[in-house]
Design a protein around this motif. Structure first.
Motif, PDB file in Angstrom:
ATOM      1  N   PRO A   1       0.836  -1.197   0.000  1.00  0.00           N
ATOM      2  CA  PRO A   1       0.000   0.000   0.000  1.00  0.00           C
ATOM      3  C   PRO A   1       0.873   1.251   0.000  1.00  0.00           C
ATOM      4  N   PRO A   2       0.328   2.344  -0.529  1.00  0.00           N
ATOM      5  CA  PRO A   2       1.105   3.577  -0.540  1.00  0.00           C
ATOM      6  C   PRO A   2       1.371   4.069   0.882  1.00  0.00           C
ATOM      7  N   TRP A   3       2.517   4.722   1.062  1.00  0.00           N
ATOM      8  CA  TRP A   3       2.859   5.268   2.361  1.00  0.00           C
ATOM      9  C   TRP A   3       1.907   6.407   2.708  1.00  0.00           C
ATOM     10  N   GLY A   4       1.608   6.522   3.987  1.00  0.00           N
ATOM     11  CA  GLY A   4       0.834   7.639   4.513  1.00  0.00           C
ATOM     12  C   GLY A   4       1.298   7.935   5.922  1.00  0.00           C
ATOM     13  N   PRO A   5       1.048   9.136   6.422  1.00  0.00           N
ATOM     14  CA  PRO A   5       1.536   9.516   7.748  1.00  0.00           C
ATOM     15  C   PRO A   5       1.015   8.631   8.878  1.00  0.00           C
ATOM     16  N   GLU A   6      -0.045   7.883   8.645  1.00  0.00           N
ATOM     17  CA  GLU A   6      -0.566   6.987   9.678  1.00  0.00           C
ATOM     18  C   GLU A   6       0.407   5.841   9.965  1.00  0.00           C
ATOM     19  N   ARG A   7       1.382   5.623   9.098  1.00  0.00           N
ATOM     20  CA  ARG A   7       2.367   4.546   9.290  1.00  0.00           C
ATOM     21  C   ARG A   7       3.489   4.957  10.244  1.00  0.00           C
ATOM     22  N   MET A   8       3.576   6.248  10.565  1.00  0.00           N
ATOM     23  CA  MET A   8       4.657   6.733  11.429  1.00  0.00           C
ATOM     24  C   MET A   8       4.472   6.279  12.868  1.00  0.00           C
TER      25      MET A   8
ATOM     26  N   ALA B   1       8.587  18.504  15.453  1.00  0.00           N
ATOM     27  CA  ALA B   1       9.730  19.320  15.855  1.00  0.00           C
ATOM     28  C   ALA B   1      10.323  20.097  14.688  1.00  0.00           C
ATOM     29  N   ILE B   2      10.148  19.597  13.468  1.00  0.00           N
ATOM     30  CA  ILE B   2      10.666  20.321  12.315  1.00  0.00           C
ATOM     31  C   ILE B   2       9.572  21.108  11.585  1.00  0.00           C
ATOM     32  N   GLY B   3       8.408  21.207  12.240  1.00  0.00           N
ATOM     33  CA  GLY B   3       7.372  22.105  11.739  1.00  0.00           C
ATOM     34  C   GLY B   3       6.207  21.505  10.999  1.00  0.00           C
ATOM     35  N   PHE B   4       6.132  20.177  10.887  1.00  0.00           N
ATOM     36  CA  PHE B   4       5.001  19.562  10.208  1.00  0.00           C
ATOM     37  C   PHE B   4       3.810  19.436  11.153  1.00  0.00           C
ATOM     38  N   GLN B   5       2.632  19.619  10.639  1.00  0.00           N
ATOM     39  CA  GLN B   5       1.400  19.457  11.396  1.00  0.00           C
ATOM     40  C   GLN B   5       0.928  18.016  11.252  1.00  0.00           C
ATOM     41  N   ILE B   6       1.379  17.151  12.140  1.00  0.00           N
ATOM     42  CA  ILE B   6       1.029  15.720  12.083  1.00  0.00           C
ATOM     43  C   ILE B   6       0.182  15.371  13.296  1.00  0.00           C
TER      44      ILE B   6
END
Length: 110
Positions: free
Chosen positions: A88-95, A105-110
């Protein structure tokens, strides 16, 4: 080619080593980003098989990641192969939670 699962302690050792491999665009390691989909052992070729994806299929930095992977695994395995997978394609839910914190910490809204 068929792969077998790694023993839990070996899996943990390899996963920990792969935390030294940093996505060059995001500055977060590939484990906490969730880019490692699976680890297995190819008995036929006596090699670690890493099923890995990227945050973008068009990422031009696969060579950098492969080189960092070789450095990270030095002393852990003699041979490895990265099997680049897109489904499956990567998505932020895999983090991992740590990965989310690093991204924040580097500024992303996760």
């Amino acid at each position: 080619m068929s792969t077998v699962s790694l023993a839990p302690d070996r899996f943990d050792e390899i996963t920990e080593a792969l935390k030294d491999v940093v996505d060059p665009e995001l500055g977060v390691n590939v484990v906490d980003l969730g880019l490692i989909y699976d680890l297995g052992w190819d008995d036929e070729n006596d090699a670690l098989v890493i099923n890995m994806t990227l945050t973008s299929a068009g990422c031009p930095l696969t060579d950098v990641i492969e080189d960092e992977t070789a450095q990270a695994l030095d002393g852990h395995v003699e041979r490895f192969r990265i099997n680049w997978v897109w489904m499956p394609p990567w998505g932020p839910e895999r983090m991992s939670d740590d990965g989310r914190e690093m991204m924040r910490a580097i500024g992303f809204q996760i």
